[in-house]
Scaffold this motif. Structure first.
Motif, short mmCIF file in Angstrom:
data_model
loop_
_atom_site.label_atom_id
_atom_site.label_comp_id
_atom_site.label_asym_id
_atom_site.label_seq_id
_atom_site.Cartn_x
_atom_site.Cartn_y
_atom_site.Cartn_z
N PHE A 36 -8.47 19.12 0.38
CA PHE A 36 -7.63 18.66 -0.72
C PHE A 36 -7.22 17.21 -0.49
N ASP A 37 -6.92 16.85 0.76
CA ASP A 37 -6.60 15.45 1.07
C ASP A 37 -7.79 14.55 0.79
N ARG A 38 -9.00 15.02 1.03
CA ARG A 38 -10.20 14.23 0.74
C ARG A 38 -10.27 13.87 -0.74
N VAL A 39 -9.97 14.84 -1.60
CA VAL A 39 -10.03 14.60 -3.04
C VAL A 39 -8.93 13.63 -3.47
N LEU A 40 -7.73 13.77 -2.88
CA LEU A 40 -6.61 12.92 -3.27
C LEU A 40 -6.74 11.51 -2.72
N GLY A 41 -7.63 11.27 -1.78
CA GLY A 41 -7.79 9.95 -1.20
C GLY A 41 -7.05 9.77 0.10
N GLY A 42 -6.66 10.87 0.76
CA GLY A 42 -5.97 10.78 2.04
C GLY A 42 -4.67 11.53 2.12
N GLY A 43 -4.14 11.97 1.00
CA GLY A 43 -2.87 12.71 1.01
C GLY A 43 -2.06 12.43 -0.23
N LEU A 44 -0.82 12.92 -0.21
CA LEU A 44 0.09 12.76 -1.34
C LEU A 44 0.83 11.43 -1.25
N VAL A 45 0.94 10.76 -2.38
CA VAL A 45 1.69 9.52 -2.49
C VAL A 45 3.08 9.84 -3.03
N ALA A 46 4.11 9.23 -2.47
CA ALA A 46 5.48 9.48 -2.92
C ALA A 46 5.61 9.11 -4.39
N GLY A 47 6.19 10.03 -5.17
CA GLY A 47 6.39 9.79 -6.59
C GLY A 47 5.18 10.06 -7.46
N ALA A 48 4.10 10.57 -6.89
CA ALA A 48 2.89 10.84 -7.65
C ALA A 48 2.97 12.20 -8.33
N THR A 49 2.44 12.28 -9.54
CA THR A 49 2.34 13.54 -10.27
C THR A 49 0.86 13.90 -10.36
N ARG B 275 -5.23 7.43 -9.67
CA ARG B 275 -4.70 6.07 -9.62
C ARG B 275 -4.56 5.55 -8.19
N PHE B 276 -4.69 6.42 -7.22
CA PHE B 276 -4.46 6.01 -5.83
C PHE B 276 -5.70 6.18 -4.95
N GLU C 292 0.84 -1.19 0.00
CA GLU C 292 0.00 0.00 0.00
C GLU C 292 0.88 1.25 0.00
N ALA C 293 0.57 2.14 -0.93
CA ALA C 293 1.37 3.35 -1.06
C ALA C 293 1.16 4.25 0.16
N PRO C 294 2.24 4.61 0.87
CA PRO C 294 2.08 5.51 2.02
C PRO C 294 1.67 6.90 1.57
N ARG C 295 0.89 7.57 2.39
CA ARG C 295 0.40 8.90 2.06
C ARG C 295 0.87 9.91 3.10
N ARG C 296 1.10 11.11 2.63
CA ARG C 296 1.45 12.21 3.51
C ARG C 296 0.39 13.29 3.38
N PRO C 297 -0.31 13.61 4.45
CA PRO C 297 -1.33 14.65 4.37
C PRO C 297 -0.71 15.99 3.98
N THR C 298 -1.44 16.76 3.18
CA THR C 298 -0.96 18.08 2.78
C THR C 298 -1.22 19.13 3.84
#
Length: 466
Positions: free
Chosen positions: A80-93, A257-258, A69-75
């Motif tokens: 905005f985190d709600r839309v992204l699915g929980g935060g930023l994924v490392a290496g995501a564009t 994708r995430f 599971e890709a780890p996420r970092r909240p912004t």
């Protein structure tokens, strides 16, 4: 031995479709004037020798692949985190599009500031503004921090050098259409330039596990400018939308994708920047004593159920062709509802001007608002006020039947949470029965049986079950 002269081909600058001869219209995306001559990409040539895959790249059954599971970092920006699915994924564009002036740069500067306050190093590259202009905006919105680095660069090679020097944990590029590469032809914004810049940023993100936020311009019809390949390269596509006349803004995920693509983030533009709206329910409701021509419906924005007040006004027409003016709803849908009201409910509306609008500037596109629109028009014509505690949800057919809508239980739950006592839906079966039900609620309220509902003072225990 004569050398083989390289043949030519024709490729669409928007979607990459190829043809052996020139055509005026792309056969894939149907755009005009986008097919240009390019050197043919021959692909597999004679004498090509395949290479055996390494041990870590051998194809294997999908059941043998370990799930990570890709780890996420909240912004730090919850909506905005709600839309992204929980935060930023490392290496995501992540590509963020929107009309000019809607607030894309303000939102991303807020994301950068909150990420910097959490101890992460952020590089904000603005190719449209100078560093002094970005500093002024950051002072106004309170986004100043020592871990937030800003640069004004339009050259891709220099931008990569800035990344190597700063070594950020979050990169923001505003915008992809204003950055150019010397290795590609055309000016900044040319399809080949956009393709080259986006591909380079995606490669950097994957190689360094660096989340990258990219701003993209939109065309006149609201689609993302540049080749469609841009949307396929990135991992997430978010669209920032809103009416300039109102302060409300929505962020929707068109591709993710995430995470899910049916989440919506709500924001409000203020004098100090952009603010989150975790519960936007009160933004679309009127206040004060109930008046005729008003009815509340519960609409869905992504996974959110939002109560929206619909207002209608009926007036004798002074012209041979009565006016039909709408704001926030579909005009053709309103015309159909007027025909159903006149034919199935016996309301004479053909000689009257009809005006229909939503409160707060929200736009309703789903047919679930049909019943509320019909009740608001009937209320305006009959001059009876629908009480505040009544909400209506349902789709109208041409036969006058009220059809059930999707996620009705969620709409009921949201209406109950906000204090709506009576919920008119497909249980009324037909439009005349729904009109009689609403008239009954209005008569009881007029006789003093139950006054206007104070949503602020009532608690969940005071609201009876539907």
């Amino acid at each position: 031995m004569a050398t083989r002269k390289p043949s030519t081909a024709y490729r669409c600058a928007e979607c990459g479709w190829t043809s052996v001869k020139w055509v005026g219209r792309c056969g894939e995306c149907q755009q005009w004037g986008t097919v240009t001559e390019v050197a043919e990409q021959t692909g597999i040539l004679r004498g090509f020798t395949p290479h055996a895959p390494t041990a870590d790249r051998v194809a294997r059954p999908i059941t043998d692949v370990a799930t990570i599971e890709a780890p996420r970092r909240p912004t730090g920006v919850g909506e905005f985190d709600r839309v992204l699915g929980g935060g930023l994924v490392a290496g995501a564009t992540i590509l963020i599009s929107g009309e000019p002036g809607v607030g894309k740069s303000t939102l991303l500067l807020e994301v950068a500031a909150r990420a910097a306050r959490s101890g992460r190093r952020v590089l904000y590259v603005s190719a449209e503004e100078s560093t002094a202009q970005v500093r002024l905006r950051a002072e106004r919105t309170g986004a100043l921090h020592d871990e937030l680095f800003i640069a004004s660069e339009t050259d891709l090679a220099t931008l990569v050098g800035q990344i190597d020097q700063v070594v950020p944990t979050l990169l923001i590029v505003d915008s992809v259409q204003t950055v150019s590469s010397s290795l590609s032809e055309g000016l900044a914004g040319h399809p080949s330039q956009v393709r080259e810049v986006a591909a380079t940023l995606v490669r950097i993100a994957k190689e360094r596990d660096l989340p990258v936020l990219i701003v993209g311009h939109v065309t006149k019809d609201g689609s993302i400018a540049g080749p469609r390949l841009l949307e396929h390269l990135v991992d997430v596509v978010c669209h920032f939308e809103g009416d300039r006349q109102t302060a409300l803004r929505f962020v929707r995920a068109l591709k993710n994708r995430f995470g899910p693509t049916d989440e919506v983030g709500c924001f409000e533009m203020t004098g100090d920047g952009i603010a989150e709206v975790p519960d936007p329910s009160g933004l679309f409701l009127g206040h004060g004593t109930p008046v005729s021509g008003s009815c509340v419906t519960v609409a869905l924005e992504g996974r959110r159920a939002l109560p929206v007040e619909i207002q209608a006004l009926v007036n004798p027409s002074s012209t041979p062709n009565p006016r039909r003016v709408v704001n926030g709803v579909d005009s053709s849908r309103v015309a159909m509802i007027l025909a159903v009201l006149e034919r199935r409910a016996g309301l004479k509306l053909s000689a009257l001007d009809v005006y229909v609008s939503t409160v707060g500037g929200v736009r309703l596109t789903e047919p679930a608002a049909d019943l509320a629109i019909a009740l608001a028009i009937a209320s305006a014509l009959g001059e009876f006020a629908i009480p505040h505690q009544v909400a209506a949800v349902g789709e109208l057919s041409l036969s006058g039947e009220i059809r059930a809508v999707a996620q009705l239980a969620q709409r009921r739950s949201e209406a109950s949470r906000l204090g709506f006592v009576h919920f008119v839906d497909a249980g009324s079966k037909h439009l005349p029965a729904a009109l009689d039900t609403v008239r009954g609620h209005a008569d009881r309220a007029a006789r003093g049986g139950r006054g206007p509902l104070d949503r602020q003072s009532r608690g969940p225990s005071d609201v009876p079950e539907f």
